[in-house]
Design a protein around this motif. Structure first.
Motif, PDB file in Angstrom:
ATOM      1  N   SER A  60       0.827  -1.210   0.000  1.00 29.44           N
ATOM      2  CA  SER A  60       0.000   0.000   0.000  1.00 29.44           C
ATOM      3  C   SER A  60       0.859   1.256   0.000  1.00 29.44           C
ATOM      4  N   THR A  61       2.024   1.167   0.626  1.00 27.71           N
ATOM      5  CA  THR A  61       2.919   2.318   0.736  1.00 27.71           C
ATOM      6  C   THR A  61       4.362   1.847   0.620  1.00 27.71           C
ATOM      7  N   VAL A  62       5.088   2.446  -0.274  1.00 30.89           N
ATOM      8  CA  VAL A  62       6.499   2.112  -0.424  1.00 30.89           C
ATOM      9  C   VAL A  62       7.229   2.472   0.862  1.00 30.89           C
ATOM     10  N   GLY A  63       8.048   1.552   1.335  1.00 31.38           N
ATOM     11  CA  GLY A  63       8.846   1.802   2.522  1.00 31.38           C
ATOM     12  C   GLY A  63       8.275   1.253   3.807  1.00 31.38           C
ATOM     13  N   LEU A  64       7.045   0.733   3.772  1.00 32.77           N
ATOM     14  CA  LEU A  64       6.425   0.196   4.983  1.00 32.77           C
ATOM     15  C   LEU A  64       6.135  -1.291   4.843  1.00 32.77           C
ATOM     16  N   THR A  65       6.282  -1.999   5.965  1.00 36.26           N
ATOM     17  CA  THR A  65       5.938  -3.411   6.040  1.00 36.26           C
ATOM     18  C   THR A  65       5.166  -3.635   7.330  1.00 36.26           C
ATOM     19  N   CYS A  66       4.389  -4.709   7.382  1.00 34.19           N
ATOM     20  CA  CYS A  66       3.421  -4.835   8.460  1.00 34.19           C
ATOM     21  C   CYS A  66       3.035  -6.284   8.677  1.00 34.19           C
ATOM     22  N   VAL A  67       2.642  -6.605   9.901  1.00 31.42           N
ATOM     23  CA  VAL A  67       2.049  -7.898  10.232  1.00 31.42           C
ATOM     24  C   VAL A  67       0.791  -7.622  11.052  1.00 31.42           C
ATOM     25  N   ALA A  68      -0.278  -8.391  10.792  1.00 31.61           N
ATOM     26  CA  ALA A  68      -1.554  -8.188  11.486  1.00 31.61           C
ATOM     27  C   ALA A  68      -2.169  -9.529  11.863  1.00 31.61           C
ATOM     28  N   ALA A  69      -2.999  -9.497  12.887  1.00 34.88           N
ATOM     29  CA  ALA A  69      -3.720 -10.682  13.349  1.00 34.88           C
ATOM     30  C   ALA A  69      -5.159 -10.300  13.681  1.00 34.88           C
ATOM     31  N   PRO A  87       9.271   0.563   9.178  1.00 33.19           N
ATOM     32  CA  PRO A  87       9.953   0.847   7.922  1.00 33.19           C
ATOM     33  C   PRO A  87      10.725  -0.371   7.405  1.00 33.19           C
ATOM     34  N   VAL A  88      10.645  -0.585   6.119  1.00 33.85           N
ATOM     35  CA  VAL A  88      11.422  -1.649   5.489  1.00 33.85           C
ATOM     36  C   VAL A  88      12.896  -1.382   5.778  1.00 33.85           C
ATOM     37  N   GLY A  89      13.624  -2.407   6.065  1.00 35.52           N
ATOM     38  CA  GLY A  89      15.040  -2.247   6.351  1.00 35.52           C
ATOM     39  C   GLY A  89      15.350  -2.221   7.833  1.00 35.52           C
ATOM     40  N   ARG A  90      14.399  -1.728   8.639  1.00 34.93           N
ATOM     41  CA  ARG A  90      14.616  -1.694  10.090  1.00 34.93           C
ATOM     42  C   ARG A  90      13.608  -2.552  10.836  1.00 34.93           C
ATOM     43  N   PHE A  91      12.530  -2.927  10.187  1.00 32.77           N
ATOM     44  CA  PHE A  91      11.465  -3.680  10.852  1.00 32.77           C
ATOM     45  C   PHE A  91      11.304  -5.021  10.157  1.00 32.77           C
ATOM     46  N   ARG A  92      11.341  -6.089  10.928  1.00 36.38           N
ATOM     47  CA  ARG A  92      11.169  -7.446  10.414  1.00 36.38           C
ATOM     48  C   ARG A  92       9.833  -7.994  10.926  1.00 36.38           C
ATOM     49  N   PRO A  93       8.789  -7.953  10.101  1.00 32.28           N
ATOM     50  CA  PRO A  93       7.472  -8.368  10.583  1.00 32.28           C
ATOM     51  C   PRO A  93       7.424  -9.817  11.048  1.00 32.28           C
TER      52      PRO A  93
END
Length: 118
Positions: A60-69, A87-93
């Motif tokens: 949905s947005t370049v540069g962001l990653t996410c995990v949901a439940a 942020p991609v690169g610093r966050f490992r979902p």
């Protein structure tokens, strides 16, 4: 709804008619990573039901990653979800799967207790 982790959780737990409507319609690209293949999206939705989590990887947005439940309130269809985004690169979902599942279950438990008559 299909480009975010929370949206995928909610879509996966939706009525089959809504899932089919989404998969049948044009899947508009929002970023280079947006899933536009109905078969791939269907497999992801089945994975959500199987694994209890959904991921977004810059869909949905370049540069962001996410995990949901899902947040499951006893006796009710899934209409809530919880997520963690970074942020991609610093966050490992993948590292937050257990925590997000636990947060969803815990929140669902609290809401279930408050929804039940004493």
């Amino acid at each position: 709804m299909r480009c975010t982790a929370i949206g995928k959780v909610l879509l996966a737990h939706s009525e089959p008619a809504l899932v089919q409507e989404v998969l049948s319609g044009p899947l508009e690209r929002r970023t280079l990573h947006t899933i536009v293949a109905p078969g791939l999206l269907r497999r992801q939705l089945l994975g959500v039901l199987e694994n209890g989590v959904a991921f977004e990887r810059e869909e949905s947005t370049v540069g962001l990653t996410c995990v949901a439940a899902p947040v499951t309130v006893s006796g009710a269809p899934v209409s809530l979800a919880i997520s963690v985004t970074g942020p991609v690169g610093r966050f490992r979902p993948d590292a937050y799967v257990a925590a997000v599942r636990a947060a969803g279950a815990g929140l669902g438990s609290v809401l279930s207790r408050h929804a039940s008559p004493p």
